[in-house]
Design an enzyme around this catalytic site. Structure first.
Site, PDB file in Angstrom:
ATOM      1  N   ASN A   1       0.837  -1.203   0.000  1.00  9.58           N
ATOM      2  CA  ASN A   1       0.000   0.000   0.000  1.00  9.58           C
ATOM      3  C   ASN A   1       0.870   1.250   0.000  1.00  9.58           C
ATOM      4  OD1 ASN A   1      -2.017  -1.835   0.190  1.00  9.58           O
ATOM      5  ND2 ASN A   1      -2.457  -1.482   2.354  1.00  9.58           N
TER       6      ASN A   1
ATOM      7  N   ASP B   1      -0.492   4.180   1.105  1.00  3.52           N
ATOM      8  CA  ASP B   1      -1.336   5.141   1.830  1.00  3.52           C
ATOM      9  C   ASP B   1      -0.780   5.626   3.164  1.00  3.52           C
ATOM     10  OD1 ASP B   1      -1.893   2.984   3.600  1.00  3.52           O
ATOM     11  OD2 ASP B   1      -3.726   2.441   2.519  1.00  3.52           O
TER      12      ASP B   1
ATOM     13  N   HIS C   1       5.732  -0.609  -2.944  1.00  5.28           N
ATOM     14  CA  HIS C   1       5.206   0.074  -4.135  1.00  5.28           C
ATOM     15  C   HIS C   1       5.235   1.597  -4.006  1.00  5.28           C
ATOM     16  CE1 HIS C   1       2.839  -3.847  -5.296  1.00  5.28           C
ATOM     17  NE2 HIS C   1       4.126  -3.923  -5.546  1.00  5.28           N
TER      18      HIS C   1
ATOM     19  N   CYS D   1      14.798  20.736 -13.666  1.00  4.53           N
ATOM     20  CA  CYS D   1      15.093  20.480 -15.088  1.00  4.53           C
ATOM     21  C   CYS D   1      13.900  20.742 -16.012  1.00  4.53           C
ATOM     22  CB  CYS D   1      15.592  19.046 -15.273  1.00  4.53           C
ATOM     23  SG  CYS D   1      14.300  17.804 -15.147  1.00  4.53           S
TER      24      CYS D   1
ATOM     25  N   THR E   1      -4.548  -9.055   0.655  1.00  2.16           N
ATOM     26  CA  THR E   1      -3.976  -8.936  -0.693  1.00  2.16           C
ATOM     27  C   THR E   1      -4.519 -10.051  -1.575  1.00  2.16           C
ATOM     28  OG1 THR E   1      -1.974  -8.964  -2.065  1.00  2.16           O
ATOM     29  CG2 THR E   1      -1.826 -10.138   0.048  1.00  2.16           C
TER      30      THR E   1
ATOM     31  N   ASN F   1      -8.375 -12.994   4.715  1.00  2.00           N
ATOM     32  CA  ASN F   1      -8.978 -12.387   3.525  1.00  2.00           C
ATOM     33  C   ASN F   1     -10.400 -12.928   3.390  1.00  2.00           C
ATOM     34  OD1 ASN F   1      -9.631 -11.639   0.785  1.00  2.00           O
ATOM     35  ND2 ASN F   1      -7.445 -11.416   0.400  1.00  2.00           N
ATOM     36  N   PRO F   2     -11.375 -12.078   3.183  1.00  2.00           N
ATOM     37  CA  PRO F   2     -12.747 -12.586   3.018  1.00  2.00           C
ATOM     38  C   PRO F   2     -12.900 -13.476   1.790  1.00  2.00           C
ATOM     39  CG  PRO F   2     -12.727 -10.172   3.116  1.00  2.00           C
ATOM     40  CD  PRO F   2     -11.297 -10.620   3.123  1.00  2.00           C
TER      41      PRO F   2
HETATM   42  C1  BJW Z   1      -9.948  -7.587   2.408  1.00  2.00           C
HETATM   43  C2  BJW Z   1     -10.857  -6.719   2.925  1.00  2.00           C
HETATM   44  C3  BJW Z   1     -10.836  -6.558   4.295  1.00  2.00           C
HETATM   45  C4  BJW Z   1     -11.153  -6.683   0.842  1.00  2.00           C
HETATM   46  N1  BJW Z   1      -9.968  -7.234   5.034  1.00  2.00           N
HETATM   47  N2  BJW Z   1      -9.090  -8.264   3.154  1.00  2.00           N
HETATM   48  C5  BJW Z   1       5.802 -12.871 -12.812  1.00  2.00           C
HETATM   49  C6  BJW Z   1       4.748 -13.515 -13.393  1.00  2.00           C
HETATM   50  C7  BJW Z   1       3.744 -12.802 -14.055  1.00  2.00           C
HETATM   51  C8  BJW Z   1       3.804 -11.410 -14.135  1.00  2.00           C
HETATM   52  C9  BJW Z   1       4.860 -10.781 -13.567  1.00  2.00           C
HETATM   53  C10 BJW Z   1       5.854 -11.495 -12.914  1.00  2.00           C
HETATM   54  N3  BJW Z   1       6.760 -10.612 -12.435  1.00  2.00           N
HETATM   55  C11 BJW Z   1       6.359  -9.375 -12.760  1.00  2.00           C
HETATM   56  C12 BJW Z   1       5.215  -9.450 -13.460  1.00  2.00           C
HETATM   57  C13 BJW Z   1       4.456  -8.304 -13.995  1.00  2.00           C
HETATM   58  C14 BJW Z   1       3.621  -7.580 -12.961  1.00  2.00           C
HETATM   59  C15 BJW Z   1       2.573  -8.531 -12.391  1.00  2.00           C
HETATM   60  O1  BJW Z   1       2.676  -9.060 -11.317  1.00  2.00           O
HETATM   61  N4  BJW Z   1       1.492  -8.714 -13.130  1.00  2.00           N
HETATM   62  C16 BJW Z   1       0.407  -9.581 -12.663  1.00  2.00           C
HETATM   63  C17 BJW Z   1      -0.874  -8.771 -12.559  1.00  2.00           C
HETATM   64  C18 BJW Z   1       0.308 -10.749 -13.552  1.00  2.00           C
HETATM   65  N5  BJW Z   1       4.464  -7.037 -11.898  1.00  2.00           N
HETATM   66  C19 BJW Z   1       5.139  -5.930 -12.067  1.00  2.00           C
HETATM   67  O2  BJW Z   1       5.117  -5.341 -13.128  1.00  2.00           O
HETATM   68  C20 BJW Z   1       5.962  -5.435 -10.908  1.00  2.00           C
HETATM   69  N6  BJW Z   1       7.297  -5.163 -11.337  1.00  2.00           N
HETATM   70  C21 BJW Z   1       8.223  -6.120 -11.514  1.00  2.00           C
HETATM   71  O3  BJW Z   1       8.047  -7.260 -11.163  1.00  2.00           O
HETATM   72  O4  BJW Z   1       9.386  -5.674 -12.104  1.00  2.00           O
HETATM   73  C22 BJW Z   1      10.238  -6.626 -12.714  1.00  2.00           C
HETATM   74  C23 BJW Z   1       9.549  -7.138 -13.979  1.00  2.00           C
HETATM   75  C24 BJW Z   1       8.873  -6.265 -14.808  1.00  2.00           C
HETATM   76  C25 BJW Z   1       8.235  -6.742 -15.944  1.00  2.00           C
HETATM   77  C26 BJW Z   1       8.237  -8.109 -16.238  1.00  2.00           C
HETATM   78  C27 BJW Z   1       8.906  -8.982 -15.381  1.00  2.00           C
HETATM   79  C28 BJW Z   1       9.563  -8.489 -14.240  1.00  2.00           C
HETATM   80  C29 BJW Z   1       5.424  -4.114 -10.406  1.00  2.00           C
HETATM   81  C30 BJW Z   1       4.082  -4.244  -9.790  1.00  2.00           C
HETATM   82  C31 BJW Z   1       3.594  -2.859  -9.363  1.00  2.00           C
HETATM   83  C32 BJW Z   1       2.154  -2.870  -8.859  1.00  2.00           C
HETATM   84  N7  BJW Z   1       1.723  -1.529  -8.703  1.00  2.00           N
HETATM   85  C33 BJW Z   1       0.405  -1.277  -8.142  1.00  2.00           C
HETATM   86  C34 BJW Z   1       0.145   0.255  -8.137  1.00  2.00           C
HETATM   87  C35 BJW Z   1       0.949   0.907  -7.017  1.00  2.00           C
HETATM   88  C36 BJW Z   1       0.741   2.376  -7.004  1.00  2.00           C
HETATM   89  C37 BJW Z   1      -0.665   2.784  -6.664  1.00  2.00           C
HETATM   90  O5  BJW Z   1      -1.207   2.388  -5.629  1.00  2.00           O
HETATM   91  O6  BJW Z   1      -1.224   3.529  -7.445  1.00  2.00           O
HETATM   92  O7  BJW Z   1       0.344  -1.815  -6.822  1.00  2.00           O
HETATM   93  S1  BJW Z   1      -0.902  -2.153  -8.990  1.00  2.00           S
HETATM   94  C38 BJW Z   1      -1.786  -2.602  -7.551  1.00  2.00           C
HETATM   95  O8  BJW Z   1      -1.719  -4.034  -7.295  1.00  2.00           O
HETATM   96  C39 BJW Z   1      -1.042  -1.937  -6.397  1.00  2.00           C
HETATM   97  C40 BJW Z   1      -1.188  -2.944  -5.310  1.00  2.00           C
HETATM   98  O9  BJW Z   1      -0.184  -2.733  -4.320  1.00  2.00           O
HETATM   99  C41 BJW Z   1      -1.015  -4.243  -6.061  1.00  2.00           C
HETATM  100  C42 BJW Z   1      -1.576  -5.424  -5.333  1.00  2.00           C
HETATM  101  O10 BJW Z   1      -2.938  -5.318  -5.104  1.00  2.00           O
HETATM  102  P1  BJW Z   1      -3.535  -5.733  -3.687  1.00  2.00           P
HETATM  103  O11 BJW Z   1      -2.952  -4.877  -2.647  1.00  2.00           O
HETATM  104  O12 BJW Z   1      -3.405  -7.182  -3.512  1.00  2.00           O
HETATM  105  O13 BJW Z   1      -5.067  -5.277  -3.842  1.00  2.00           O
HETATM  106  P2  BJW Z   1      -6.267  -6.007  -4.581  1.00  2.00           P
HETATM  107  O14 BJW Z   1      -7.290  -4.991  -4.853  1.00  2.00           O
HETATM  108  O15 BJW Z   1      -5.788  -6.812  -5.721  1.00  2.00           O
HETATM  109  O16 BJW Z   1      -6.813  -7.073  -3.531  1.00  2.00           O
HETATM  110  C43 BJW Z   1      -7.445  -6.661  -2.345  1.00  2.00           C
HETATM  111  C44 BJW Z   1      -7.715  -7.895  -1.530  1.00  2.00           C
HETATM  112  O17 BJW Z   1      -8.249  -7.500  -0.272  1.00  2.00           O
HETATM  113  C45 BJW Z   1      -8.759  -8.838  -2.148  1.00  2.00           C
HETATM  114  O18 BJW Z   1      -8.242 -10.166  -2.128  1.00  2.00           O
HETATM  115  C46 BJW Z   1      -9.972  -8.724  -1.230  1.00  2.00           C
HETATM  116  O19 BJW Z   1     -10.691  -9.940  -1.092  1.00  2.00           O
HETATM  117  C47 BJW Z   1      -9.313  -8.344   0.071  1.00  2.00           C
HETATM  118  N8  BJW Z   1     -10.138  -7.582   0.989  1.00  2.00           N
HETATM  119  N9  BJW Z   1     -11.614  -6.175   1.844  1.00  2.00           N
HETATM  120  C48 BJW Z   1      -9.117  -8.100   4.386  1.00  2.00           C
HETATM  121  N10 BJW Z   1     -11.719  -5.702   4.887  1.00  2.00           N
END
Ligand code: BJW
Length: 244
Positions: free
Chosen positions: A102, A104, A119, A150, A188, A213-214
């Site tokens: 996060n 935030d 992130h 710049c 997550t 996680n729900p």
């Molecule tokens: C509750 C709840 C409650 C609800 N209590 N729970 C290997 C394999 C395949 C792909 C890749 C790989 N390696 C890299 C990649 C590419 C890519 C990737 O992973 N893509 C996949 C989608 C397939 N990764 C990247 O590009 C990363 N970089 C990287 O690896 O560099 C090297 C590289 C590059 C290119 C190719 C290969 C290697 C960078 C990832 C950056 C992610 N950025 C973001 C934005 C951040 C800035 C911003 O906030 O604006 O990060 S995207 C977004 O997703 C954000 C989050 O941190 C991240 C994860 O999401 P999160 O936190 O899990 O949220 P949600 O919404 O998905 O889930 C919420 C969960 O909460 C749910 O499960 C609900 O059920 C639950 N929930 N209420 C508890 N009350």
């Protein structure tokens, strides 16, 4: 699932705890998760499309407005019972680290100290050309921002898809996950790499994986304990169960 004696015992014997958090932990503070549908002005856009370097190159003003809207939501948000329980738990263990995806700052606001931000942070911006970092800027709606040094574009200091994570943060995250006795994965979807693999890294090194996680995620099938609950409900119960 009730918090069983077996898990309480595991916490009592643990020295190194790592907590991986995602957007779900802040949901009960009123911050939408990534995979939730967006509301209002932003309902036409998917966060997965916006959080990319391409979106910034194509329309930096749009991206800045999106981040300004989210920063405004985050400014008004308070840590919830889940963030607070983690801050209290930090005092119970010799090594307790939150690895958060996060941006935030709500873990900091709840009082947690050992936090790794994978992130970035929405309260920082940086020059896209020179990486000069800014911790404040005129928030007068004149977007996109330009670098006073710049003249290049300034961007939010966060990690978008296809970009590398901050090297030091990622290195520490692997180091600690490799040595954790317990890996607690909270709120997550565990689909965005490399963060999504950290619970697996911990498991391979004999950590007990606990998920909150729900909804089930890719972690659920290998977690020894899965709590299908919200963070705000479960984490205070966990803290009460394990505190001396
Ligand atoms: C509750 C709840 C409650 C609800 N209590 N729970 C290997 C394999 C395949 C792909 C890749 C790989 N390696 C890299 C990649 C590419 C890519 C990737 O992973 N893509 C996949 C989608 C397939 N990764 C990247 O590009 C990363 N970089 C990287 O690896 O560099 C090297 C590289 C590059 C290119 C190719 C290969 C290697 C960078 C990832 C950056 C992610 N950025 C973001 C934005 C951040 C800035 C911003 O906030 O604006 O990060 S995207 C977004 O997703 C954000 C989050 O941190 C991240 C994860 O999401 P999160 O936190 O899990 O949220 P949600 O919404 O998905 O889930 C919420 C969960 O909460 C749910 O499960 C609900 O059920 C639950 N929930 N209420 C508890 N009350």
């Amino acid at each position: 699932m009730a918090i069983v004696e077996e898990l309480i015992e595991i916490f009592h014997n643990a020295r190194a705890i790592v907590v991986l958090t995602g957007a779900g932990i802040s949901a009960e503070s009123g911050i939408p998760t990534f995979r939730d549908a967006q509301t209002g002005l932003w309902q036409r856009y998917s966060p997965q499309e916006l959080a990319t370097p391409r979106a910034f190159e194509t329309n930096p003003g749009l991206l800045w407005n999106w981040y300004a809207w989210r920063r405004n939501l985050i400014n008004k948000a308070e840590p919830n019972a889940g963030h607070k329980a983690l801050a209290q738990m930090e005092n119970l263990f010799p090594k307790f680290t939150i690895i958060t995806q996060n941006i935030d700052g709500l873990h900091q606001k709840a009082g947690s100290k050992n936090i790794i931000e994978l992130h970035g942070n929405i309260y920082r911006a940086r020059c896209a050309a020179e990486n000069l970092v800014f911790e404040s800027w005129p928030d007068n709606g004149n977007f996109p921002l330009t670098c006073p040094h710049c003249g290049g574009l300034v961007r939010p200091d966060v990690v978008w898809f296809g970009e590398n994570l901050p090297a030091g943060a990622l290195e520490s995250a692997y180091f600690l996950s490799n040595r954790a006795d317990i890996m607690l994965s909270v709120g997550t979807s565990a689909v965005v790499e490399p963060a999504a693999s950290l619970p697996l890294v911990a498991l391979r090194n004999k950590a007990v994986v606990v998920e909150v996680n729900p909804e089930p995620t890719p972690v659920t099938r290998y977690a020894q304990f899965y709590f299908k609950e919200t963070a705000g409900k479960f984490l205070p119960e966990l803290y009460s169960a394990i505190k001396p």
